[in-house]
Write a protein that holds these residues in place. Structure first.
Motif, mmCIF file in Angstrom:
data_model
loop_
_atom_site.group_PDB
_atom_site.id
_atom_site.type_symbol
_atom_site.label_atom_id
_atom_site.label_comp_id
_atom_site.label_asym_id
_atom_site.label_seq_id
_atom_site.Cartn_x
_atom_site.Cartn_y
_atom_site.Cartn_z
ATOM 1 N N ASP A 30 0.839 -1.199 0.000
ATOM 2 C CA ASP A 30 0.000 0.000 0.000
ATOM 3 C C ASP A 30 0.876 1.253 0.000
ATOM 4 O O ASP A 30 1.826 1.360 0.775
ATOM 5 C CB ASP A 30 -0.873 0.045 1.257
ATOM 6 C CG ASP A 30 -1.854 -1.114 1.337
ATOM 7 O OD1 ASP A 30 -2.011 -1.811 0.332
ATOM 8 O OD2 ASP A 30 -2.439 -1.298 2.408
ATOM 9 N N PHE A 31 0.534 2.217 -0.851
ATOM 10 C CA PHE A 31 1.252 3.496 -0.835
ATOM 11 C C PHE A 31 0.851 4.340 0.382
ATOM 12 O O PHE A 31 1.606 5.184 0.840
ATOM 13 C CB PHE A 31 0.962 4.282 -2.117
ATOM 14 C CG PHE A 31 1.625 3.723 -3.342
ATOM 15 C CD1 PHE A 31 2.644 2.801 -3.255
ATOM 16 C CD2 PHE A 31 1.223 4.144 -4.598
ATOM 17 C CE1 PHE A 31 3.268 2.301 -4.395
ATOM 18 C CE2 PHE A 31 1.838 3.654 -5.744
ATOM 19 C CZ PHE A 31 2.860 2.724 -5.641
ATOM 20 N N GLN A 32 -0.363 4.137 0.859
ATOM 21 C CA GLN A 32 -0.885 4.832 2.038
ATOM 22 C C GLN A 32 -0.637 6.352 1.945
ATOM 23 O O GLN A 32 -0.783 6.948 0.897
ATOM 24 C CB GLN A 32 -0.314 4.198 3.309
ATOM 25 C CG GLN A 32 -0.774 2.753 3.494
ATOM 26 C CD GLN A 32 -0.358 2.134 4.789
ATOM 27 O OE1 GLN A 32 0.376 2.683 5.578
ATOM 28 N NE2 GLN A 32 -0.835 0.918 5.043
ATOM 29 N N THR A 33 -0.298 6.987 3.082
ATOM 30 C CA THR A 33 -0.147 8.445 3.084
ATOM 31 C C THR A 33 0.918 8.910 2.104
ATOM 32 O O THR A 33 0.781 9.955 1.459
ATOM 33 C CB THR A 33 0.206 8.939 4.502
ATOM 34 O OG1 THR A 33 -0.826 8.536 5.406
ATOM 35 C CG2 THR A 33 0.340 10.452 4.534
ATOM 36 N N THR A 34 1.976 8.110 1.965
ATOM 37 C CA THR A 34 3.041 8.445 1.017
ATOM 38 C C THR A 34 2.462 8.611 -0.383
ATOM 39 O O THR A 34 2.783 9.563 -1.102
ATOM 40 C CB THR A 34 4.117 7.345 1.021
ATOM 41 O OG1 THR A 34 4.585 7.152 2.351
ATOM 42 C CG2 THR A 34 5.275 7.702 0.111
ATOM 43 N N GLY A 35 1.587 7.698 -0.760
ATOM 44 C CA GLY A 35 0.960 7.774 -2.072
ATOM 45 C C GLY A 35 -0.008 8.929 -2.202
ATOM 46 O O GLY A 35 -0.071 9.585 -3.248
ATOM 47 N N VAL A 36 -0.767 9.186 -1.156
ATOM 48 C CA VAL A 36 -1.719 10.303 -1.181
ATOM 49 C C VAL A 36 -0.990 11.615 -1.475
ATOM 50 O O VAL A 36 -1.420 12.421 -2.310
ATOM 51 C CB VAL A 36 -2.485 10.399 0.155
ATOM 52 C CG1 VAL A 36 -3.317 11.676 0.206
ATOM 53 C CG2 VAL A 36 -3.390 9.178 0.341
ATOM 54 N N VAL A 37 0.136 11.830 -0.797
ATOM 55 C CA VAL A 37 0.908 13.052 -0.996
ATOM 56 C C VAL A 37 1.511 13.078 -2.398
ATOM 57 O O VAL A 37 1.446 14.087 -3.111
ATOM 58 C CB VAL A 37 2.017 13.174 0.071
ATOM 59 C CG1 VAL A 37 2.897 14.386 -0.213
ATOM 60 C CG2 VAL A 37 1.403 13.278 1.461
ATOM 61 N N ALA A 38 2.090 11.955 -2.827
ATOM 62 C CA ALA A 38 2.719 11.888 -4.145
ATOM 63 C C ALA A 38 1.725 12.210 -5.244
ATOM 64 O O ALA A 38 2.039 12.953 -6.192
ATOM 65 C CB ALA A 38 3.333 10.503 -4.359
ATOM 66 N N PHE A 39 0.523 11.694 -5.134
ATOM 67 C CA PHE A 39 -0.443 11.884 -6.208
ATOM 68 C C PHE A 39 -1.144 13.228 -6.115
ATOM 69 O O PHE A 39 -1.549 13.792 -7.132
ATOM 70 C CB PHE A 39 -1.426 10.712 -6.226
ATOM 71 C CG PHE A 39 -0.715 9.400 -6.432
ATOM 72 C CD1 PHE A 39 0.174 9.245 -7.478
ATOM 73 C CD2 PHE A 39 -0.880 8.356 -5.551
ATOM 74 C CE1 PHE A 39 0.874 8.063 -7.660
ATOM 75 C CE2 PHE A 39 -0.188 7.170 -5.719
ATOM 76 C CZ PHE A 39 0.692 7.020 -6.785
ATOM 77 N N ALA A 40 -1.284 13.759 -4.917
ATOM 78 C CA ALA A 40 -1.837 15.115 -4.805
ATOM 79 C C ALA A 40 -0.912 16.127 -5.468
ATOM 80 O O ALA A 40 -1.360 17.103 -6.067
ATOM 81 C CB ALA A 40 -2.052 15.478 -3.340
ATOM 82 N N GLN A 41 0.395 15.869 -5.382
ATOM 83 C CA GLN A 41 1.373 16.817 -5.910
ATOM 84 C C GLN A 41 1.874 16.450 -7.303
ATOM 85 O O GLN A 41 2.638 17.206 -7.910
ATOM 86 C CB GLN A 41 2.582 16.885 -4.961
ATOM 87 C CG GLN A 41 2.229 17.395 -3.574
ATOM 88 C CD GLN A 41 3.425 17.429 -2.641
ATOM 89 O OE1 GLN A 41 3.341 17.948 -1.534
ATOM 90 N NE2 GLN A 41 4.545 16.892 -3.074
ATOM 91 N N GLY A 42 1.486 15.270 -7.808
ATOM 92 C CA GLY A 42 2.009 14.821 -9.088
ATOM 93 C C GLY A 42 3.505 14.567 -9.023
ATOM 94 O O GLY A 42 4.260 14.963 -9.910
#
Length: 339
Positions: free
Chosen positions: A288-300
């Protein structure tokens, strides 16, 4: 030139996020290659990520590209094809190509993009009608599903590797995408619906285990092979969003083992549709990308370029933990090493 499609006819498998990270990692690890990303999905989430994500005006920039005089999207190219469905018209391929690094400094400079477009949904019925026309001396369906191949033929010498993010469907524009690729990456999750989706994918693309012979003549594989065309081969199965706490005895692990069993049986019965000959070579695990993924995808932002620590994202305070980010980077490097 090698062409990959990320596709599963089931939604919610993390396909687009995995595709975005894979493209960025691959391009970053192969700086001497030219890489093209093509977003063949009406949601155009991949394009939004490349152009900056929700937090960095990715949506606004995408709307700008859709509003160009020549619509700079896959929908803009299809719009050009609608009046000339059976033979390629004269065109300037650069009209449809965007360089994301011009908008988003986190994207490798060797990546170009053909943006996605919600117009695909509106175009779908018209394209399907054109594909089903009966024209003496012309295979209308093949001529239409070759639209993307026609475009790639124009730019073939400009790129080394092409990645296509497909819609979670088997609509006509998905068939146009899949008929243009060499290799498939199939993301799955640890649930039984993903297992069924893998089985459905093999039926849709390769005509395996169809419920009745009545469907065989109309199958994607049958129609392509009648034109002596090769089908894409399954290159990777990505077990995506696997939680780090999942033990070997869990129900999730049992489902994932059953997916391995299904794939092993298909390798034995139909080895020609795979680029690998055993599950260990063709299956990768992505936690799971979890919070790390949420931030990465919010910022591109690719995971390798993401900074750890606390920050505000879309009005929420979040923390990117360095140890978890490093684990994600390691997982993505293992995946892209197989491309």
């Amino acid at each position: 030139m090698t062409t990959y499609a990320f596709w599963n006819n089931k939604g919610g498998t993390g396909k687009t996020s995995l595709c975005f990270q894979s493209i960025c990692f691959y391009a970053n690890n192969h700086p001497d290659e030219r890489v093209l990303a093509i977003d063949v999905c009406p949601q155009a989430n991949l394009s939004e990520l490349f152009l900056g994500g929700l937090a960095n005006d990715g949506s606004t920039r995408l709307l700008q590209r859709q509003g160009e005089t020549v619509r700079a999207t896959i929908g803009g190219y299809f719009q050009l094809r609608l009046p000339a469905p059976y033979s390629p018209p004269a065109l300037n391929a650069q009209d449809f190509i965007t360089t994301p690094a011009s908008f988003n400094a986190d994207i490798p400079t060797n990546v170009d993009l053909i943006c996605g477009d919600p117009l695909l949904e509106l175009q779908s019925n018209a394209i399907s009608t054109l594909a089903n026309n009966q024209i003496p001396g012309t295979n209308a369906w093949v001529a239409v599903v070759d639209w993307l191949r026609d475009l790639l033929a124009v730019i073939r010498d400009d790129y080394d590797t092409i990645f296509i993010d497909c819609n979670p469907s088997f609509s006509i524009y998905t068939q146009i995408a899949l008929s243009a690729v060499d290799r498939l990456v199939l993301p799955v999750m640890a649930d039984d619906s993903s297992r069924r989706a893998i089985q459905n994918a093999f039926s849709l693309v390769y005509g395996l285990k169809l419920p009745s012979d009545i469907y065989q003549a109309y199958a994607f594989a049958t129609r392509l092979m009648a034109e002596e065309r090769e089908l894409p081969k399954v290159h990777l199965i990505a077990k995506n969003r696997i939680t780090q706490y999942m033990g070997s005895a869990s129900a999730y692990a049992a489902v994932l083992r059953s997916i391995d069993d299904d794939v092993n049986k298909l390798i034995s019965s139909n080895p020609e549709i795979f680029t690998f000959d055993d599950v260990t070579s063709g299956v990768v695990n992505i936690r799971d990308f979890q919070t790390t993924g949420v931030v990465a995808f919010a910022q591109g932002t690719p995971l390798y370029a993401l900074k750890s620590g606390k920050r505000s994202v879309l009005g929420h305070r979040v923390t990117v933990h360095e140890d978890y980010r490093v684990n994600m980077v390691d997982a993505m490097n293992k995946l892209t090493a197989k491309l």
